[in-house]
Motif scaffolding. Sequence first.
Motif, PDB file in Angstrom:
ATOM      1  N   THR A  29     -36.727 -54.728   8.347  1.00 33.99           N
ATOM      2  CA  THR A  29     -35.219 -55.858   8.582  1.00 33.99           C
ATOM      3  C   THR A  29     -35.809 -56.001  10.390  1.00 33.99           C
ATOM      4  O   THR A  29     -36.492 -57.457  10.556  1.00 33.99           O
ATOM      5  N   ASN A  30     -35.781 -54.693  10.807  1.00 35.14           N
ATOM      6  CA  ASN A  30     -35.820 -54.520  12.607  1.00 35.14           C
ATOM      7  C   ASN A  30     -37.211 -55.704  12.864  1.00 35.14           C
ATOM      8  O   ASN A  30     -37.696 -56.571  13.842  1.00 35.14           O
ATOM      9  N   SER A  33     -37.334 -59.073  11.927  1.00 33.22           N
ATOM     10  CA  SER A  33     -36.473 -59.759  13.302  1.00 33.22           C
ATOM     11  C   SER A  33     -37.333 -59.380  15.008  1.00 33.22           C
ATOM     12  O   SER A  33     -37.296 -60.702  15.192  1.00 33.22           O
ATOM     13  N   LYS A  34     -38.068 -58.931  14.549  1.00 30.26           N
ATOM     14  CA  LYS A  34     -38.665 -58.868  15.951  1.00 30.26           C
ATOM     15  C   LYS A  34     -39.972 -59.761  15.950  1.00 30.26           C
ATOM     16  O   LYS A  34     -40.408 -60.937  17.065  1.00 30.26           O
ATOM     17  N   GLU A 131     -29.908 -66.292  19.665  1.00 28.80           N
ATOM     18  CA  GLU A 131     -30.585 -66.558  18.782  1.00 28.80           C
ATOM     19  C   GLU A 131     -30.109 -67.749  17.378  1.00 28.80           C
ATOM     20  O   GLU A 131     -29.404 -67.903  17.627  1.00 28.80           O
ATOM     21  N   ARG A 136     -29.596 -63.916  13.484  1.00 29.63           N
ATOM     22  CA  ARG A 136     -29.058 -63.076  13.648  1.00 29.63           C
ATOM     23  C   ARG A 136     -28.175 -62.771  11.642  1.00 29.63           C
ATOM     24  O   ARG A 136     -27.757 -61.837  11.856  1.00 29.63           O
ATOM     25  N   ARG A 139     -30.292 -60.311  11.158  1.00 26.88           N
ATOM     26  CA  ARG A 139     -30.097 -59.259  11.092  1.00 26.88           C
ATOM     27  C   ARG A 139     -28.798 -57.853  10.754  1.00 26.88           C
ATOM     28  O   ARG A 139     -28.424 -56.670  10.894  1.00 26.88           O
ATOM     29  N   TYR A 140     -27.665 -58.947  10.113  1.00 24.87           N
ATOM     30  CA  TYR A 140     -26.272 -58.299   9.405  1.00 24.87           C
ATOM     31  C   TYR A 140     -27.350 -58.133   8.042  1.00 24.87           C
ATOM     32  O   TYR A 140     -27.082 -57.446   8.200  1.00 24.87           O
TER      33      TYR A 140
END
Length: 385
Positions: A29-30, A33-34, A131, A136, A139-140
């Motif tokens: 996920t990170n 996200s990046k 963002e 967002r 990220r959650y």
Amino acid sequence: MEIYSRKSRWKIYLAGAGVAILLISVFYTNYLSKELAQGEQNRVENFVLAQDQVNDPSKQFEDLSLQLQIMERNTTIPVFVTDERDKVLFHANFEDGIKDEDAYFNPIIKKMEKSGFEPIISEGNKIYYQESTLLRQLRYFPLIQLILIAAFVGLGYAGFSTERRSEQNRVWVGMAKETAHQLGTPISGIVAWLENLRAMREEDEEVIEIVDELRTDVSRLELIAERFSKIGSIPSLDPVNIYSELEKCRAYMQRRASRKVQFNFPDPESKPLRVRLNPPLFDWVIENLLRNALDAMDGIGSIQVNVTEEEHVVNIDVIDSGKGIPSSKFKTVFQPGFTTKKRGWGLGLSLSKRIIEEYHSGKIFVKKSEEGKGTTFSIRLIKAA
């Protein structure tokens, strides 16, 4: 027992697998996200470049449809532009109807600068962006995933545990009632033969004495059958003096214990303290605890029973000077089949827990224990009104 060691290991393995899945999910996920954040930054830079070209007077006669399309297509990334004095010149994708733009955006600017955000500088203006909602939410996602997995596992575990306990209860009840039924026939036969023998040899005092002792043992078998028959049914709870009931258990067990074991019980002549209990089942629990204590002491030591009274409950502590129990086994000792002895099925404490907690609405637990020094079992029962 080995079964509980394997069970504990499986719990560790499953927990490790869950953590590994979560870490992989967080890592991936990170990564996404990046990538998405970099894509949004590129879109904002294109947005800034398109805006500069649209506002450039030298390009007023050129075809700027592409630049206008780029600006119009940004419907997800919140963007606002300020001059060198942080006065807001333009904003997009924020809530409608902002009356005081400076008062609204200044806290946002300070928060972004405090977090290390560097605005894009273009034509002396500063472009800030946040963002998108999608980023967002992404990220959650690991946290949401963790909550959903935990809820699924929790509900599944609760369901399987409930069904397993229900199945165990049915097995317990069936075995107990069948045992009581099987004991009933030979006991009745033995009683009849004893009475017949008494009538035949009523003049022989030695035979009559033996018959009386046998009748005492048969009465004990009758009590055991009665106890088994009560498993699975709702026993009647009567107000009973706890001191006299404990004294009965002491007298029975002390006659069968080594003379090197000291029994320190409350004075049966103490002021009566009445507790709601079923005497045959309660005596079974105390005898189980005393028998385990005797086994743990190898014939030498002491057993002490303390009774304390609270507002609505009575605490009964059974203290021995035996081998003790490791703290990691405080709950395991009440599980069916757990035993450290060479003989026995490991059902005594499991039955005791069922009798106290399910039939008497009380509680039984290991209060404290130290290896080599002894163990304290505590029973909490409801005081009679």
